[in-house]
Design a protein around this motif. Structure first.
Motif, short mmCIF file in Angstrom:
data_model
loop_
_atom_site.label_atom_id
_atom_site.label_comp_id
_atom_site.label_asym_id
_atom_site.label_seq_id
_atom_site.Cartn_x
_atom_site.Cartn_y
_atom_site.Cartn_z
N ILE A 84 0.84 -1.20 0.00
CA ILE A 84 0.00 0.00 0.00
C ILE A 84 0.87 1.25 0.00
O ILE A 84 1.84 1.34 0.76
N ASN A 85 0.52 2.21 -0.84
CA ASN A 85 1.14 3.54 -0.83
C ASN A 85 0.15 4.50 -0.18
O ASN A 85 -0.99 4.62 -0.63
N VAL A 86 0.58 5.16 0.88
CA VAL A 86 -0.21 6.21 1.51
C VAL A 86 0.36 7.53 1.03
O VAL A 86 1.52 7.85 1.32
N ILE A 87 -0.44 8.28 0.30
CA ILE A 87 0.01 9.54 -0.27
C ILE A 87 -0.57 10.66 0.59
O ILE A 87 -1.78 10.89 0.57
N GLY A 88 0.30 11.29 1.35
CA GLY A 88 -0.09 12.28 2.34
C GLY A 88 0.21 11.72 3.71
O GLY A 88 -0.48 10.83 4.19
N ALA A 89 1.29 12.19 4.33
CA ALA A 89 1.74 11.65 5.61
C ALA A 89 1.36 12.54 6.78
O ALA A 89 2.07 12.63 7.77
N GLY A 90 0.21 13.19 6.65
CA GLY A 90 -0.29 14.01 7.74
C GLY A 90 -1.04 13.16 8.76
O GLY A 90 -0.83 11.94 8.85
N VAL A 91 -1.94 13.77 9.49
CA VAL A 91 -2.67 13.08 10.55
C VAL A 91 -3.47 11.89 10.00
O VAL A 91 -3.36 10.77 10.52
N VAL A 92 -4.25 12.10 8.97
CA VAL A 92 -5.09 11.02 8.41
C VAL A 92 -4.22 9.94 7.78
O VAL A 92 -4.43 8.75 8.02
N GLY A 93 -3.24 10.33 6.98
CA GLY A 93 -2.37 9.35 6.32
C GLY A 93 -1.59 8.50 7.30
O GLY A 93 -1.50 7.28 7.17
N MET A 94 -1.02 9.15 8.33
CA MET A 94 -0.24 8.41 9.33
C MET A 94 -1.13 7.45 10.11
O MET A 94 -0.77 6.29 10.32
N ALA A 95 -2.28 7.92 10.56
CA ALA A 95 -3.18 7.06 11.34
C ALA A 95 -3.63 5.86 10.51
O ALA A 95 -3.63 4.72 10.99
N THR A 96 -3.98 6.10 9.26
CA THR A 96 -4.44 5.03 8.38
C THR A 96 -3.31 4.04 8.10
O THR A 96 -3.48 2.83 8.21
N GLY A 97 -2.15 4.57 7.73
CA GLY A 97 -1.00 3.71 7.43
C GLY A 97 -0.54 2.89 8.61
O GLY A 97 -0.25 1.70 8.48
N LEU A 98 -0.47 3.51 9.78
CA LEU A 98 -0.05 2.78 10.99
C LEU A 98 -1.04 1.67 11.32
O LEU A 98 -0.64 0.55 11.69
N GLY A 99 -2.32 1.94 11.16
CA GLY A 99 -3.33 0.91 11.39
C GLY A 99 -3.17 -0.26 10.43
O GLY A 99 -3.23 -1.42 10.84
N LEU A 100 -2.91 0.04 9.18
CA LEU A 100 -2.70 -1.03 8.18
C LEU A 100 -1.43 -1.81 8.46
O LEU A 100 -1.39 -3.03 8.26
N MET A 101 -0.40 -1.13 8.94
CA MET A 101 0.85 -1.82 9.29
C MET A 101 0.62 -2.80 10.44
O MET A 101 1.20 -3.90 10.44
N ARG A 102 -0.22 -2.44 11.37
CA ARG A 102 -0.51 -3.34 12.50
C ARG A 102 -1.14 -4.65 12.04
O ARG A 102 -1.05 -5.67 12.71
N PHE A 103 -1.82 -4.60 10.90
CA PHE A 103 -2.44 -5.81 10.33
C PHE A 103 -1.50 -6.53 9.37
O PHE A 103 -1.90 -7.43 8.66
N GLY A 104 -0.23 -6.10 9.33
CA GLY A 104 0.78 -6.81 8.55
C GLY A 104 0.96 -6.35 7.12
O GLY A 104 1.69 -7.00 6.36
N HIS A 105 0.33 -5.26 6.72
CA HIS A 105 0.49 -4.77 5.36
C HIS A 105 1.81 -4.01 5.21
O HIS A 105 2.31 -3.40 6.15
#
Length: 108
Positions: free
Chosen positions: A3-24
């Protein structure tokens, strides 16, 4: 899933970190040097953080592109993606924006 998260602000970081916790496998992109610096510090080497440069920047091919940018930037970002992965806009955009972009990009 890659997954590419484009935009590393509040929404992008929260979404990406959550996906990382599920092993993505998540990579973060932001045009702001300060946002990239904060992301690098917060992620502590657990994910790639890249700053797109120039109009011809190509995002790496992945399964999913999450656009977490301000609403005025999201359509431009979506149109710049050349990969075949699914595109999800995760920002506040006016009603109908996703339908219009889907038709323009032929990604219904």
């Amino acid at each position: 899933m890659k997954i590419n998260v484009i935009g590393a602000g509040v929404v992008g970081m929260a979404t990406g970190l959550g996906l990382m916790r599920f092993g993505h496998e998540v990579s973060f992109f932001d045009t702001s040097p300060s946002a990239c610096g904060l992301a690098v510090a917060r992620l502590n080497g657990k994910a790639k953080v890249l700053q797109p440069t120039g109009a011809g920047f190509l995002y790496p091919e992945v399964d999913l592109y999450l656009i977490c940018t301000p609403e005025e930037v999201a359509p431009k970002v979506a149109k710049s993606i050349t990969g075949s992965g699914a595109i999800c806009i995760r920002s506040s955009v006016p009603p109908g924006t996703c339908d219009t972009l889907s038709a323009e990009l032929d990604r219904s």
